[in-house]
Design an enzyme around this catalytic site. Structure first.
Site, PDB file in Angstrom:
ATOM      1  N   ASP A  96       0.799  -1.231   0.000  1.00  0.00           N
ATOM      2  CA  ASP A  96       0.000   0.000   0.000  1.00  0.00           C
ATOM      3  C   ASP A  96       0.833   1.283   0.000  1.00  0.00           C
ATOM      4  OD1 ASP A  96       1.019  -0.433   2.530  1.00  0.00           O
ATOM      5  OD2 ASP A  96      -0.884  -0.405   3.585  1.00  0.00           O
ATOM      6  N   HIS A  97       1.949   1.290   0.739  1.00  0.00           N
ATOM      7  CA  HIS A  97       2.684   2.548   0.898  1.00  0.00           C
ATOM      8  C   HIS A  97       3.463   2.953  -0.343  1.00  0.00           C
ATOM      9  CE1 HIS A  97       1.759   1.881   5.092  1.00  0.00           C
ATOM     10  NE2 HIS A  97       2.347   2.996   5.449  1.00  0.00           N
ATOM     11  N   ASP A 161       3.150  -1.014  11.766  1.00  0.00           N
ATOM     12  CA  ASP A 161       2.678   0.292  11.341  1.00  0.00           C
ATOM     13  C   ASP A 161       1.988   0.914  12.536  1.00  0.00           C
ATOM     14  OD1 ASP A 161       1.991   1.751   8.455  1.00  0.00           O
ATOM     15  OD2 ASP A 161       0.674   2.289  10.129  1.00  0.00           O
TER      16      ASP A 161
HETATM   17  C1  MIC Z   1       2.911   6.468   8.717  1.00  0.00           C
HETATM   18  O1  MIC Z   1       1.709   6.683   8.718  1.00  0.00           O
HETATM   19  O2  MIC Z   1       3.752   7.253   9.166  1.00  0.00           O
HETATM   20  C2  MIC Z   1       3.397   5.162   8.133  1.00  0.00           C
HETATM   21  C3  MIC Z   1       4.108   5.437   6.872  1.00  0.00           C
HETATM   22  O3  MIC Z   1       2.304   4.332   7.860  1.00  0.00           O
HETATM   23  C4  MIC Z   1       4.317   4.520   9.173  1.00  0.00           C
HETATM   24  C5  MIC Z   1       4.983   3.310   8.720  1.00  0.00           C
HETATM   25  C6  MIC Z   1       6.221   3.519   7.961  1.00  0.00           C
HETATM   26  O4  MIC Z   1       6.935   4.474   8.120  1.00  0.00           O
HETATM   27  O5  MIC Z   1       6.520   2.633   7.168  1.00  0.00           O
HETATM   28  C7  MIC Z   1       3.656   4.214  10.497  1.00  0.00           C
HETATM   29  O6  MIC Z   1       2.699   4.865  10.826  1.00  0.00           O
HETATM   30  O7  MIC Z   1       4.139   3.365  11.237  1.00  0.00           O
HETATM   31 FE1  SF4 Z   2      -0.891   4.645   4.973  1.00  0.00          FE
HETATM   32 FE2  SF4 Z   2       0.091   5.309   7.372  1.00  0.00          FE
HETATM   33 FE3  SF4 Z   2      -1.275   7.065   5.877  1.00  0.00          FE
HETATM   34 FE4  SF4 Z   2      -2.542   5.078   6.954  1.00  0.00          FE
HETATM   35  S1  SF4 Z   2      -1.485   6.698   8.053  1.00  0.00           S
HETATM   36  S2  SF4 Z   2      -2.785   5.794   4.863  1.00  0.00           S
HETATM   37  S3  SF4 Z   2      -1.047   3.441   6.849  1.00  0.00           S
HETATM   38  S4  SF4 Z   2       0.686   6.144   5.388  1.00  0.00           S
END
Ligand code: MIC
Ligand code: SF4
Length: 754
Positions: A96-97, A161
């Site tokens: 997803d990311h 996450d």
């Molecule tokens: C976020 O919302 O900051 C992320 C990207 O989902 C991160 C995870 C990441 O850095 O891979 C999170 O919330 O843990």
């Molecule tokens: Fe993706 Fe993290 Fe944003 Fe949720 S908060 S949409 S998991 S990057």
């Protein structure tokens, strides 16, 4: 390894809950909160211990693990190092990311698939090899897919996450962790957690009008601030909980991450039952109904909450107003009616440049329906959004369903662009060529985070967060100072009109959700011949080398890399956006180390003084030179250092480049564990004012490390350049086993040596 949440798995969990709840109630000799019930149901061992919140460590047995594509790479690389055959509990990976948001859903998806095929192939092959389920790109955002398929009341899940607590909306204790926690749990080890304190939030009254579930958590963030939930589980209770849909509850527990909470939790109710039934899990709903007693707090808790929680907050939903938070921090809250004054007094840019709705936080069927209800009013008056409006569905199930049921058309009718079912603009996978470099501008989102640079990599973007209906209304008004509760809009025929609050929206579709095919790959039953695919010349994936073990000597007179000033989140330490592509390559990723940190010594961002040549250079360049010269160094941090994401990269890149210790006023929970696990000393000033004593040319000594012990402070000598020395004491929260991680060089080294 079975990847589904089967009835068998859930029945076993409920059996253990029932048994352990009785035992633990007897041990503590009083009624139990829901938090305590679910935790005790997952104790690795139940003995006579009465756990004390914020003090004792507890070993737990989670029911499942969830990984996403950017943190999941490191989990798999670490799991491979541990040399085990298969994951020992149900595990899934969600892509997803890594998906961009540039043009629109299908186009961006094609580009992203091409661009990341190497990483997706690696993850898919690792899933097949180690027995994990693989959700393909396009299936949706981890937290939404988990809610739709795996979360269940009373369960315990860990996820790499920080927004894993989203599953708390379905009554699950779901906790965000660093990658190594996940890898160890997959390897069959019990998972260690600092036993949480308990915060109770009593909800009375009923949501109505413009007020949405989002406003509850924005209000809580206002009360508790970004660190107020640290090492606590936030348990919601009271009659008001029943006025919130299951997905609305998930929005609230999702954003519990923004107050630093270990996780947040709602008691099982009919709204959860409905959601389970509509997401094809009648069997789980039935089991939950039979075990309801285990899935709600003991009744005395609600009657006398002060006796059971460390802190209680009460919110009356009937009088709660819509809130908007931001910019740059999620706890800067005010009601919508106060916002226009703030725009003037704080000089915020009033015209909004883009509105964004959706993400893992706010893309449920109900959210989309309430947003569509505002859009339909605008359409009836012949007007569109005044600014670009970008919509991110949380999953293919949601996207297909709102396409079928018309909400997507309603949003497109007012000019919305629908992006891929992925993180996209929430995590900086968003390109804004229209903006000049440093131009200040305002955006509004329904997301959860708004740290500087978060969405578009630009520190001058002011990011405000609100509910879906409010963000659509602001897109129609085009200005931050627009208050839909009182201001008029102009219809296409020139007449004035006011928006009505959104129509009460169904939480689930009458006709059921669309069930997409072909987005999930189950692991093969025999994986002996599966090979994990890593190209040795890859720029994006790199097999890990173990970190060296501690040489047994004190750190003496080592330099300071940075004295971080103010907020220093994981987005400051290891930014996302374009850097996400390097999350599987520790060496290449390390070039981003501390790029966003504000250096108290020179007020520059991402730069400090290199003591080898006295030049001002980027932190990674300095660190690489220190590393070449076998020099270790320290990071000095301010309050709540490392808040935000779970990314262990924010601990691994400093470790890789030679960081010995992080010394701060206070540490965020996940980051503190990540530092410890990667072998960096995680320390806090016993007197926070000592932060002020530290000057640019000082050298730091950490002494008597051979005798480091739980509950014993570490002696630190600050040697100033004029020859004067200050001796200060530092606190830590290491227990005996964690001290071994430091000595071995990392927790992974301890696991490998076993
Ligand atoms: C976020 O919302 O900051 C992320 C990207 O989902 C991160 C995870 C990441 O850095 O891979 C999170 O919330 O843990
Ligand atoms: Fe993706 Fe993290 Fe944003 Fe949720 S908060 S949409 S998991 S990057």
């Amino acid at each position: 390894m079975e990847t589904d949440t089967t009835s068998e798995l859930v029945s076993n969990v409920y059996l253990k809950l029932k048994e352990n709840i009785v035992k633990y109630r007897n041990i503590v000799g009083r009624p139990l909160t829901l938090t305590e019930k679910i935790l005790s149901g997952h104790f690795n061992n139940i003995d006579e211990t009465v756990y004390s919140g914020g003090k004792d460590y507890v070993f737990l047995k989670p029911d499942r693990v969830a990984l996403q594509d950017v943190t999941g790479q490191m989990v798999m690389l670490q799991f491979m190092q541990a040399g085990l055959k298969q994951t020992s509990l149900p595990t899934t990976v969600h892509c997803d990311h890594l998906i961009r948001a540039e043009v629109q859903g299908d186009i961006d998806m094609k580009v992203s698939l091409d661009e990341n095929s190497e990483v997706f192939k690696f993850l898919q092959s690792a899933c097949a090899k180690y027995g994990c389920g693989f959700w393909k790109p396009g299936a949706g955002i981890i937290h939404q897919v988990v809610l739709e398929n795996y979360a269940f009341p009373g369960g315990l899940m860990i996820g790499t996450d920080s927004h894993t607590p989203n599953a708390g909306g379905l009554g699950m204790i779901a906790i965000g962790v660093g990658g190594l926690d996940a890898a160890e749990t997959m390897a069959g080890m019990p998972w260690e957690l600092l036993y949480p304190k308990r915060i109770g939030v009593k909800l009375t009254g009923e949501l109505n009008g413009w007020t949405a579930p989002k406003d509850i958590i924005l209000k809580v963030a206002d009360e508790l601030t970004v660190s107020g939930g640290t090492n606590a589980i936030v348990e919601y209770f009271g009659p008001g909980t029943k006025s919130i849909s299951c997905t609305g509850k998930a929005t609230i527990t999702n954003m519990g991450a923004e107050i630093g909470a270990t996780c947040s939790l709602f008691p099982y109710d009919e709204r959860m039952e409905t959601y389970l039934k509509y997401t094809n899990r009648e069997n789980i709903a039935e089991l939950a109904n039979q075990n309801k007693e285990s899935l709600v707090a003991d009744s005395e808790v609600e009657n006398n909450p002060e006796k059971f929680f460390d802190r209680v907050i009460e919110i009356n939903l009937s009088t709660l107003e819509p809130h908007i938070v931001g910019p740059h921090t999620p706890d800067l809250a005010r009601t919508i009616s106060e916002l226009s004054d703030d725009v003037v007094s704080k000089d915020y840019v009033d015209p909004i440049s883009v509105a964004l709705m959706g993400s893992c936080t706010n893309s449920s069927y109900e959210d989309m329906s309430r947003a569509a209800s505002i859009a339909e009013q605008a359409k009836a008056k012949g007007i569109k959004a005044k600014i670009p409006l970008l919509v991110t569905p949380g999953s293919e199930q949601i996207r297909g369903t709102i396409e079928r049921d018309g909400q997507m058309d309603s949003l497109k009718d007012i000019g919305a662009t629908v992006l891929a079912n992925a993180c996209g603009p929430c995590i900086g996978q968003w390109n804004r060529p229209e903006l000049e470099n440093d131009q200040q501008n305002t955006i509004v989102t329904t997301f959860n985070r708004n740290f500087p640079g978060r969405n578009d990599g630009r520190r001058n973007t002011l990011n405000f967060i609100g509910s879906p209906e409010m963000i659509i209304a602001l897109a129609l008004g085009g200005k931050l100072s627009f208050n839909p509760l009182k201001d008029d809009l102009i219809a296409s025929d020139g007449t004035k009109f006011k928006l009505e609050p959104p129509k009460p929206a169904p939480e689930v579709p009458e006709e059921g959700f669309m069930r997409p095919d072909g987005i999930f790959v189950a692991p093969p039953s025999n994986s002996d011949d599966v090979e994990v695919i890593i190209d040795p010349n890859s720029k994006r994936l790199q097999r890990l080398e173990p970190f060296p073990k501690w040489d047994g000597k004190d750190f003496e007179d080592i330099p300071i890399m940075v004295k971080a000033k103010g907020k220093c989140t994981t987005d400051h330490i290891s930014p996302a956006g374009a850097w996400l592509s390097l999350r599987g390559h520790l060496n290449n990723l390390s070039d981003n180390m501390l790029l966003g940190a504000v250096n108290a010594f020179n007020d520059k961002v991402g730069e400090g003084k290199n003591i080898l040549n006295n030049n001002i250079e980027s932190f990674s360049s300095i660190a690489r030179q220190y590393k070449e010269n076998q020099m270790r160094w320290v990071i000095i941090g301010d309050k709540n250092y490392g808040e935000g994401s779970s990314r262990e990269h924010a601990a691994m890149t400093p470790r890789f480049l030679g960081c010995a210790a992080v010394i701060t006023k206070s540490l965020a929970r996940i980051h503190e564990t990540n530092l410890k696990k990667q072998g960096i000393l995680a320390l806090t000033f016993s007197n926070p004012d000592d932060y002020e004593k530290i000057l640019e040319d000082d050298k730091i000594s950490l002494l008597d490390l051979k005798n480091i012990q739980p509950d014993k402070q570490v002696k630190c000598v600050i040697s100033h350049s004029d020859g004067i020395k200050d001796e200060i004491m530092l606190n830590h929260s290491y227990n005996q086993a964690q001290i071994e991680w430091f000595k071995a060089g990392s927790a992974l080294n301890v696991l490998r040596n076993r």
